[in-house]
Scaffold this motif. Structure first.
Motif, PDB file in Angstrom:
ATOM      1  N   ILE A 126      11.165  11.265   2.242  1.00  0.00           N
ATOM      2  CA  ILE A 126      11.037  10.765   3.619  1.00  0.00           C
ATOM      3  C   ILE A 126       9.621  10.284   3.888  1.00  0.00           C
ATOM      4  O   ILE A 126       9.409   9.367   4.671  1.00  0.00           O
ATOM      5  CB  ILE A 126      11.477  11.851   4.616  1.00  0.00           C
ATOM      6  N   SER A 127       8.630  10.857   3.226  1.00  0.00           N
ATOM      7  CA  SER A 127       7.229  10.439   3.407  1.00  0.00           C
ATOM      8  C   SER A 127       6.897   9.154   2.660  1.00  0.00           C
ATOM      9  O   SER A 127       5.849   8.560   2.902  1.00  0.00           O
ATOM     10  CB  SER A 127       6.289  11.549   2.951  1.00  0.00           C
ATOM     11  N   ASP A 128       7.752   8.724   1.770  1.00  0.00           N
ATOM     12  CA  ASP A 128       7.528   7.504   0.993  1.00  0.00           C
ATOM     13  C   ASP A 128       7.562   6.291   1.926  1.00  0.00           C
ATOM     14  O   ASP A 128       8.508   6.121   2.695  1.00  0.00           O
ATOM     15  CB  ASP A 128       8.605   7.380  -0.088  1.00  0.00           C
ATOM     16  N   PRO A 129       6.523   5.430   1.895  1.00  0.00           N
ATOM     17  CA  PRO A 129       6.482   4.283   2.815  1.00  0.00           C
ATOM     18  C   PRO A 129       7.658   3.312   2.661  1.00  0.00           C
ATOM     19  O   PRO A 129       8.096   2.719   3.642  1.00  0.00           O
ATOM     20  CB  PRO A 129       5.163   3.587   2.461  1.00  0.00           C
ATOM     21  N   GLU A 130       8.185   3.159   1.454  1.00  0.00           N
ATOM     22  CA  GLU A 130       9.296   2.229   1.256  1.00  0.00           C
ATOM     23  C   GLU A 130      10.571   2.720   1.940  1.00  0.00           C
ATOM     24  O   GLU A 130      11.279   1.945   2.581  1.00  0.00           O
ATOM     25  CB  GLU A 130       9.544   2.014  -0.231  1.00  0.00           C
ATOM     26  N   SER A 131      10.867   4.004   1.811  1.00  0.00           N
ATOM     27  CA  SER A 131      12.077   4.533   2.436  1.00  0.00           C
ATOM     28  C   SER A 131      11.870   4.791   3.922  1.00  0.00           C
ATOM     29  O   SER A 131      12.825   4.837   4.695  1.00  0.00           O
ATOM     30  CB  SER A 131      12.529   5.811   1.735  1.00  0.00           C
ATOM     31  N   MET A 132      10.612   4.939   4.349  1.00  0.00           N
ATOM     32  CA  MET A 132      10.326   5.212   5.750  1.00  0.00           C
ATOM     33  C   MET A 132      10.763   4.055   6.645  1.00  0.00           C
ATOM     34  O   MET A 132      11.281   4.268   7.741  1.00  0.00           O
ATOM     35  CB  MET A 132       8.828   5.479   5.926  1.00  0.00           C
ATOM     36  N   ASP A 133      10.594   2.824   6.187  1.00  0.00           N
ATOM     37  CA  ASP A 133      11.010   1.671   6.988  1.00  0.00           C
ATOM     38  C   ASP A 133      12.512   1.656   7.222  1.00  0.00           C
ATOM     39  O   ASP A 133      12.975   1.367   8.328  1.00  0.00           O
ATOM     40  CB  ASP A 133      10.582   0.368   6.301  1.00  0.00           C
ATOM     41  N   ASP A 134      13.281   1.985   6.191  1.00  0.00           N
ATOM     42  CA  ASP A 134      14.735   2.032   6.349  1.00  0.00           C
ATOM     43  C   ASP A 134      15.155   3.121   7.326  1.00  0.00           C
ATOM     44  O   ASP A 134      16.062   2.930   8.134  1.00  0.00           O
ATOM     45  CB  ASP A 134      15.410   2.259   4.992  1.00  0.00           C
ATOM     46  N   MET A 135      14.482   4.256   7.251  1.00  0.00           N
ATOM     47  CA  MET A 135      14.818   5.352   8.163  1.00  0.00           C
ATOM     48  C   MET A 135      14.429   5.020   9.592  1.00  0.00           C
ATOM     49  O   MET A 135      15.150   5.355  10.529  1.00  0.00           O
ATOM     50  CB  MET A 135      14.146   6.632   7.695  1.00  0.00           C
ATOM     51  N   LEU A 136      13.313   4.353   9.779  1.00  0.00           N
ATOM     52  CA  LEU A 136      12.913   3.946  11.124  1.00  0.00           C
ATOM     53  C   LEU A 136      13.895   2.933  11.703  1.00  0.00           C
ATOM     54  O   LEU A 136      14.189   2.955  12.896  1.00  0.00           O
ATOM     55  CB  LEU A 136      11.490   3.375  11.098  1.00  0.00           C
TER      56      LEU A 136
END
Length: 168
Positions: A47-57
């Motif tokens: 969840i802290s990974d910037p790449e996956s963070m955009d999808d979660m946001l």
């Protein structure tokens, strides 16, 4: 022919291997992480990974409940063979908390459970009735449609209907 009891123990149900050979799928193999603390640490990193963070946001922004997002993330880990379903269920609160802190840090509105979303959207019957009445009074098209509809006489038809007398 007599059946051998040993054959009954080694019996395999028909169709058991139709979908895939044994241990060919990630979820059919032993999990990579077995400790709940390790599974939680894995999800904190994901969840802290910037790449996956955009999808979660993006998912949070569309007002998908955080519990639904967390469940999707957890089931993805189970299907990839990262951990077992039991470990994923135990880590769900950690995933939800991480998503909640992510939403708070970006000042986004969020809903944790689907029931909370239903409570937020709930409008009392009195308020809904007043809104409909107000909308009906503002809409001139509704009044025009009512005036334009001429009343038409319908004559009964069918086998059981009586003949109408003509009035002159």
């Amino acid at each position: 022919m007599e059946s051998n009891p040993v054959d009954l123990v080694n019996y395999t149900a028909p169709g058991i291997s139709w979908t895939a050979p044994e241990k060919s799928r990630p979820w059919l193999q032993p999990p990579k992480l077995t400790n709940v603390v390790d599974v939680a640490a894995n999800y904190v990193a994901v969840i802290s990974d910037p790449e996956s963070m955009d999808d979660m946001l993006d998912a949070i922004e569309t007002s998908v409940p955080l519990a639904v997002i967390a469940q999707a993330i957890m089931l993805g880990g189970v299907s990839n063979g990262v951990h077992t379903l039991d470990a994923g269920i135990l880590v769900m609160p950690v995933i939800i908390e991480m998503l909640e802190s992510l939403a708070l840090s970006h000042k986004m509105k969020y809903v944790i459970y689907p029931d909370d979303y239903d409570k937020q959207v709930f409008v009392s019957n009195r308020v809904a009735k007043l809104a409909v009445e107000k909308a009906m009074n503002k809409n001139p098209m509704v009044e025009e449609e009512e005036e334009e509809m001429p009343e038409m006489e319908t004559k009964p038809t069918g086998l059981g209907s009586r003949k109408q007398k003509e009035v002159m």
